[in-house]
Enzyme design. Structure first.
Site, short mmCIF file in Angstrom:
data_model
loop_
_atom_site.label_atom_id
_atom_site.label_comp_id
_atom_site.label_asym_id
_atom_site.label_seq_id
_atom_site.Cartn_x
_atom_site.Cartn_y
_atom_site.Cartn_z
N LYS A 231 0.71 -1.36 0.00
CA LYS A 231 -0.01 0.02 0.46
C LYS A 231 1.35 0.65 -0.03
CE LYS A 231 -3.90 -2.28 1.97
NZ LYS A 231 -4.86 -2.43 3.54
N TYR B 97 -12.46 -2.67 -2.20
CA TYR B 97 -13.40 -2.88 -0.96
C TYR B 97 -14.62 -2.73 -1.20
CZ TYR B 97 -8.46 -2.38 0.79
OH TYR B 97 -7.96 -2.33 1.29
N PHE C 105 -14.93 4.19 7.51
CA PHE C 105 -13.52 3.95 7.65
C PHE C 105 -14.18 4.50 6.45
CE2 PHE C 105 -14.48 -0.13 9.10
CZ PHE C 105 -13.56 -1.14 8.22
N ARG D 243 -0.91 -14.37 4.69
CA ARG D 243 -1.80 -14.02 5.65
C ARG D 243 -0.81 -13.92 7.43
NH1 ARG D 243 -7.07 -11.06 4.61
NH2 ARG D 243 -7.55 -11.12 6.36
N ASN E 177 -2.16 -0.23 7.56
CA ASN E 177 -1.68 -1.48 7.49
C ASN E 177 -0.28 -2.09 7.07
OD1 ASN E 177 -3.66 -2.08 5.97
ND2 ASN E 177 -4.19 -3.92 7.37
N HIS F 83 -1.67 -5.50 1.67
CA HIS F 83 -3.14 -6.19 0.97
C HIS F 83 -2.57 -7.50 0.92
CE1 HIS F 83 -6.92 -7.06 -0.23
NE2 HIS F 83 -6.56 -7.70 -1.39
N GLU G 274 -9.78 -10.25 -7.21
CA GLU G 274 -9.33 -9.51 -7.22
C GLU G 274 -7.92 -9.62 -8.14
OE1 GLU G 274 -8.06 -9.65 -2.49
OE2 GLU G 274 -9.71 -9.02 -1.88
P1 DAT Z 1 -7.31 -7.18 5.97
O1 DAT Z 1 -7.10 -5.91 5.49
O2 DAT Z 1 -7.17 -8.35 6.94
O3 DAT Z 1 -8.53 -8.50 4.75
P2 DAT Z 1 -9.92 -6.29 6.34
O4 DAT Z 1 -10.68 -7.21 4.59
O5 DAT Z 1 -11.91 -6.81 7.66
O6 DAT Z 1 -8.69 -6.71 6.34
O7 DAT Z 1 -10.53 -5.03 5.72
C1 DAT Z 1 -9.72 -4.06 4.29
C2 DAT Z 1 -8.93 -3.07 5.23
O8 DAT Z 1 -9.87 -2.32 5.77
C3 DAT Z 1 -7.67 -2.91 6.26
O9 DAT Z 1 -6.66 -3.98 5.67
C4 DAT Z 1 -8.01 -1.84 6.87
C5 DAT Z 1 -9.37 -1.58 7.07
N1 DAT Z 1 -10.45 -2.03 8.58
C6 DAT Z 1 -10.88 -2.80 8.16
N2 DAT Z 1 -11.16 -2.95 9.44
C7 DAT Z 1 -10.84 -1.20 9.81
C8 DAT Z 1 -11.69 -0.62 11.45
N3 DAT Z 1 -12.19 -0.84 12.43
N4 DAT Z 1 -10.55 0.42 11.05
C9 DAT Z 1 -10.36 1.27 10.47
N5 DAT Z 1 -9.79 0.91 9.00
C10 DAT Z 1 -9.81 -0.74 9.15
MG MG Z 2 -9.63 -8.12 4.10
#
Ligand code: DAT
Ligand code: MG
Length: 176
Positions: A17, A57, A65, A100, A131, A134, A145
């Site tokens: 990212k 997303y 968010f 992961r 973070n 991805h 994806e």
């Molecule tokens: P991951 O990236 O671990 O698969 P996800 O698909 O649930 O997690 O979410 C996608 C992205 O969204 C994640 O990398 C960071 C952001 N995100 C997820 N939960 C969040 C939260 N509670 N507050 C802020 N950003 C969040």
């Molecule tokens: Mg995810």
């Protein structure tokens, strides 16, 4: 007796990212991911459009968010030099779980400190989970994806069926 092929070969999309690029972490991240002993079958740098970000997303579109997440993946939090991501496709046995695990938990404060997100991620004062990386979450998401981010001819293998098509009256840019 026929030996069954029990290998669970998977592929997944990995994105470094904009914060990962800005912090000059690409080398560290790829080195960490190499612990999984997978192969890279596609790689490119992309400036992420709003459309691509929102499609990527889309499952999170109702989250509070969401807009900040779209801004983040488009690089709007990191300056124009970093308004891009490094997109990779990895392939190998149980590739999704392996990568992961190395990436760590979604919330960088909860991630294992020796994982990529635990070591390099942060939560901004606005609450954005920066973070760094991805990784697709499961084979169905991985297929969606990979097909969203890469054309078949951008991968050195074809993990999903392809077909031939003719595009008429289509302008393309070539080297002069
Ligand atoms: P991951 O990236 O671990 O698969 P996800 O698909 O649930 O997690 O979410 C996608 C992205 O969204 C994640 O990398 C960071 C952001 N995100 C997820 N939960 C969040 C939260 N509670 N507050 C802020 N950003 C969040
Ligand atoms: Mg995810």
């Amino acid at each position: 007796m026929a030996v069954e092929n029990s290998k669970n070969t998977e592929q997944l999309l990995v994105l470094v990212k904009p914060d990962g690029l800005k912090k000059s972490l690409t080398g560290n991240i790829l080195t960490k991911l190499s612990e999984a002993k997978l192969v890279i079958v596609g790689a490119k740098v992309i400036q992420v459009s709003k459309e691509l970000a929102e499609e990527h997303y889309k499952q999170l579109k109702d989250k509070p968010f969401f807009q900040e997440l779209i801004n983040y993946i488009q690089g709007k939090l990191h300056g124009s030099s970093y308004s891009r991501v490094l997109a990779l496709v990895y392939q190998g046995e149980n590739a999704i779980a392996k990568l992961r695990h190395l990436a760590g938990a979604t919330n960088p404060e909860e991630a294992d400190p020796v994982s990529i997100r635990g070591a390099y991620g942060r939560i901004t004062t606005k609450g954005v989970y920066e973070n760094v990386i991805h990784c697709s979450s499961d084979p169905v998401e991985a297929e969606r994806e990979i097909k969203l981010w890469f054309r078949p001819d951008e991968l050195v293998i074809k993990p999903y069926p392809t077909k031939k098509t003719t595009i008429k009256n289509c302008d393309i840019t070539v080297w002069d």
